[in-house]
Scaffold this motif. Structure first.
Motif, PDB file in Angstrom:
ATOM      1  N   VAL A 152      -8.519 -28.563  20.778  1.00 27.34           N
ATOM      2  CA  VAL A 152      -9.970 -28.361  21.123  1.00 27.34           C
ATOM      3  C   VAL A 152     -10.895 -29.459  20.608  1.00 27.34           C
ATOM      4  O   VAL A 152     -10.800 -29.770  19.211  1.00 27.34           O
ATOM      5  N   PHE A 205     -11.208 -19.782  19.435  1.00 26.96           N
ATOM      6  CA  PHE A 205     -10.665 -21.226  19.396  1.00 26.96           C
ATOM      7  C   PHE A 205     -11.920 -22.057  18.367  1.00 26.96           C
ATOM      8  O   PHE A 205     -12.881 -21.874  18.759  1.00 26.96           O
ATOM      9  N   ASP A 229      -7.889 -27.115  16.923  1.00 29.60           N
ATOM     10  CA  ASP A 229      -6.915 -25.880  17.421  1.00 29.60           C
ATOM     11  C   ASP A 229      -5.836 -26.716  18.446  1.00 29.60           C
ATOM     12  O   ASP A 229      -6.451 -27.434  19.510  1.00 29.60           O
ATOM     13  N   VAL A 242      -3.908 -26.151  21.518  1.00 26.67           N
ATOM     14  CA  VAL A 242      -3.888 -24.956  22.765  1.00 26.67           C
ATOM     15  C   VAL A 242      -3.055 -25.324  23.796  1.00 26.67           C
ATOM     16  O   VAL A 242      -2.599 -26.565  24.262  1.00 26.67           O
ATOM     17  N   LYS A 278     -12.482 -20.086  28.468  1.00 26.95           N
ATOM     18  CA  LYS A 278     -11.474 -19.478  27.139  1.00 26.95           C
ATOM     19  C   LYS A 278     -10.310 -18.425  27.644  1.00 26.95           C
ATOM     20  O   LYS A 278      -9.640 -18.483  26.989  1.00 26.95           O
ATOM     21  N   PRO A 321      -3.349 -19.962  22.282  1.00 25.86           N
ATOM     22  CA  PRO A 321      -3.136 -20.649  20.627  1.00 25.86           C
ATOM     23  C   PRO A 321      -1.660 -21.103  20.820  1.00 25.86           C
ATOM     24  O   PRO A 321      -0.811 -20.549  21.194  1.00 25.86           O
TER      25      PRO A 321
END
Ligand SMILES: [Zn+2]
Ligand SMILES: [Zn+2]
Length: 372
Positions: free
Chosen positions: A74, A84, A88, A90, A154, A159
């Motif tokens: 991110v 998030f 992070d 992802v 989103k 994650p």
């Protein structure tokens, strides 16, 4: 890429026309909206659905940036994104609306807007974040991950633990969760029950590894490529059948004392292979069809109804990605779901070769690496 700039200039692999090549070009990427996230792509799996879209199978509008098995980090999250934040790791999965009856009941794979959100060329709010010289470029699966960056709603994001390799995480978002989910989320076979996996590509091999996790026995892999059958044995198959050399239905009945197996998964998407998988099962057999078997011809009464079989089409492995992908990652990290055995990495520049190897079946799961 300072904040406040209207668009980002990024490199992406653009397909300009039906069956056109992937050309890596500079395109514009709009900044994320309040419920969107800007992701720097680390890697992207190559799936057969990309090849189908390149051929225009979904009525795609060109130019288009394909890719729908992305992973990355991110860079920037919109103001209403709570889960998030910058930095992070992802993985990206399919797009789902979060509001329809399917999404509201915890079944995003059956989202009523699934086709529009993933195949119609636009993002979550109707537009597309991609353009070139002011001309619209279609988005794919709300990701378009054959690019350096993506703007993603989103809902698409999952994650990934800091410890996880993003090149391995990337393809879980579609192909691997489809195969594994057909077994773990839908079939849920009892330990000791028999299963046939017909078509041992990335989807089928993921189903096979999941069957091993469930304690299925026998696990019978059917394919026409020797190297795939060798890998199937390594990953847990108890028997393998080369369908060009041995008639699979007969072989499966021989291996099961004439009974047939309780479960089957088809990962081939070829009608005749689906029919074979159906006929490998015993009465009350349950068959999960993961591929797009447009050409299936079957005597439904004799081969399904009279045998009390259940034949179900499976999209995205009946997966709720936010729950299921972390589960698969934990299995990988425990060493009981070795998806790295399916993967071959390619530099982004070699996308043409990666796609070719996906289509030919020479590589089970090509993964593009955006930068080394
Ligand atoms: Zn929905
Ligand atoms: Zn896919």
């Amino acid at each position: 890429m300072a904040k406040g700039e209207l668009d980002l200039k990024i490199k992406a692999a653009v397909v300009h026309e039906v069956n056109g090549p992937y050309t890596i070009e500079e395109v514009d990427l709009a900044r994320p909206g309040t419920d969107e996230v800007l992701v720097k792509i680390a890697a992207s799996g190559v799936c057969h659905t990309d090849a189908a879209a390149q051929k225009g199978d979904f009525g795609n509008i060109y130019p288009i940036v394909l890719g729908h098995e992305g992973s990355g980090v991110v860079v920037e999250a919109g103001s209403s994104v709570e889960k998030f934040e910058k930095g992070d790791k992802v993985a990206m999965s399919f797009s789902w609306c979060g509001e329809c009856p399917a999404c509201s009941s915890g079944r995003p794979w059956g989202c009523y807007r699934l086709y529009g959100l993933n195949f119609a060329g636009h993002g979550f709010h109707g537009g597309t974040p991609l353009s070139q010289n002011g001309k619209r470029i279609s988005n794919f699966f709300g990701q378009s991950s054959f690019a350096e960056y993506a703007v993603v709603h989103k809902n698409n994001l999952v994650p990934v633990p800091e410890s996880m390799d993003l090149q391995i995480a990337a393809p879980i978002g579609c192909g691997i969760q489809t195969g594994a989910g057909s077994v773990l989320n839908y079939l849920k076979p009892e330990p000791g029950s028999g299963i046939v996996v017909s078509g041992c590509g990335g989807v089928g091999m993921s189903a096979l590894m999941a069957a091993k996790l469930c304690g299925c026995d026998p696990i019978i892999a059917v394919d026409v490529v020797e190297s795939r059958l060798d890998l199937a044995l390594e990953l847990g198959a108890s028997h393998v059948v080369h369908a060009k050399k041995t008639e699979p239905v007969k072989a499966v009945h021989q291996a099961t004392g004439g009974k047939g197996v309780e479960y089957a998964v088809d990962g081939s998407g070829i009608g005749e292979c689906v029919r074979t998988a159906v006929n490998c099962t015993a009465p009350f057999g349950v068959i999960a069809v993961c591929g797009a078997a447009y050409d299936l011809q079957i005597n439904f009464h004799e081969e399904v109804t009279a045998m009390h079989r259940t034949l179900t089409g499976i999209i995205e492995g009946h997966s709720n990605p936010g729950l299921f992908i972390p589960q698969l990652i934990s299995y990988y990290e425990k060493g009981i779901f070795p998806i790295d055995k399916l993967i071959k990495c390619y530099d982004f520049q070699n996308i043409q070769q990666a796609v070719q190897d996906s289509i030919s079946g020479g590589v089970l799961k090509p993964v593009l690496v955006m930068e080394s």
